[in-house]
Design a protein around this motif. Structure first.
Motif, PDB file in Angstrom:
ATOM      1  N   ASP A 136     -13.252 -20.578 -19.370  1.00 29.93           N
ATOM      2  CA  ASP A 136     -12.322 -21.106 -20.376  1.00 29.93           C
ATOM      3  C   ASP A 136     -11.370 -20.018 -20.882  1.00 29.93           C
ATOM      4  O   ASP A 136     -10.448 -20.313 -21.650  1.00 29.93           O
ATOM      5  N   THR A 137     -11.592 -18.780 -20.473  1.00 31.37           N
ATOM      6  CA  THR A 137     -10.730 -17.684 -20.905  1.00 31.37           C
ATOM      7  C   THR A 137      -9.300 -17.908 -20.426  1.00 31.37           C
ATOM      8  O   THR A 137      -9.058 -18.118 -19.231  1.00 31.37           O
TER       9      THR A 137
ATOM     10  N   VAL B 232     -13.755 -15.572 -23.518  1.00 35.29           N
ATOM     11  CA  VAL B 232     -15.179 -15.907 -23.581  1.00 35.29           C
ATOM     12  C   VAL B 232     -15.927 -14.878 -22.748  1.00 35.29           C
ATOM     13  O   VAL B 232     -15.711 -14.771 -21.536  1.00 35.29           O
TER      14      VAL B 232
ATOM     15  N   LEU C 165     -18.479 -22.949 -24.952  1.00 32.44           N
ATOM     16  CA  LEU C 165     -17.460 -22.232 -24.185  1.00 32.44           C
ATOM     17  C   LEU C 165     -18.070 -21.448 -23.030  1.00 32.44           C
ATOM     18  O   LEU C 165     -19.206 -20.938 -23.122  1.00 32.44           O
ATOM     19  N   LYS C 166     -17.287 -21.376 -21.955  1.00 37.97           N
ATOM     20  CA  LYS C 166     -17.699 -20.694 -20.729  1.00 37.97           C
ATOM     21  C   LYS C 166     -16.684 -19.594 -20.398  1.00 37.97           C
ATOM     22  O   LYS C 166     -15.523 -19.689 -20.809  1.00 37.97           O
TER      23      LYS C 166
ATOM     24  N   VAL D 265     -15.248 -14.736 -28.093  1.00 35.46           N
ATOM     25  CA  VAL D 265     -16.495 -15.438 -28.398  1.00 35.46           C
ATOM     26  C   VAL D 265     -17.430 -15.309 -27.202  1.00 35.46           C
ATOM     27  O   VAL D 265     -16.972 -15.154 -26.068  1.00 35.46           O
ATOM     28  N   GLN D 266     -18.720 -15.367 -27.463  1.00 32.98           N
ATOM     29  CA  GLN D 266     -19.697 -15.299 -26.383  1.00 32.98           C
ATOM     30  C   GLN D 266     -19.870 -16.652 -25.706  1.00 32.98           C
ATOM     31  O   GLN D 266     -19.562 -17.704 -26.294  1.00 32.98           O
ATOM     32  N   THR D 267     -20.376 -16.617 -24.501  1.00 34.29           N
ATOM     33  CA  THR D 267     -20.678 -17.850 -23.781  1.00 34.29           C
ATOM     34  C   THR D 267     -21.575 -18.745 -24.641  1.00 34.29           C
ATOM     35  O   THR D 267     -22.540 -18.277 -25.235  1.00 34.29           O
TER      36      THR D 267
END
Length: 122
Positions: A90-91, A120, A86-87, A12-14
């Motif tokens: 968070d990966t 992310v 999400l940042k 997912v993107q930031t």
């Protein structure tokens, strides 16, 4: 012990959102306090969130407070983690776990899932 299977991870993107699920089987789900943990490459596993067996109390790491929400559906024997805003930091691989809150607070648990990858991108 209870068997746990996570799902819902992905790329997912930031700023995006994901919802993780953890389905339990084997023993009565509603008896357990439940938690989410994560482990990034080269780092130790860290606590993310926990929820009491009653669902009445929830706990969060400071790094996710206000962005993540833990919940449970005892009728479906399922634990959830809604992750918003999400940042890249968070990966990680996200794991669900079952035990008492005391053990979860020590990042210990009698039952762990196999993990689901969350990535992310910036």
């Amino acid at each position: 012990q209870v068997q746990l299977v996570e799902s819902g991870g992905g790329l997912v993107q930031t700023g995006g959102s994901l919802r993780l699920s953890c389905v339990a089987s084997g023993r009565t789900f509603r008896w357990y306090d439940m938690g989410w943990f994560r482990q990034a490459p080269g780092k130790e596993r860290e606590f993310v969130a926990a929820i009491a067996w009653s669902g009445g109390s929830t706990y969060y790491a400071d790094s996710v407070k206000g962005r993540f929400t833990i919940s449970r559906d005892d009728a479906k024997s399922t634990l959830y983690l809604q992750m918003n805003s999400l940042k890249p930091e968070d990966t990680a691989v996200y794991y669900c776990a079952a035990d008492t809150l005391r053990e979860l607070a020590k990042s210990q648990a009698g039952s762990w899932g196999q993990g689901t990858q969350v990535t992310v991108s910036s």
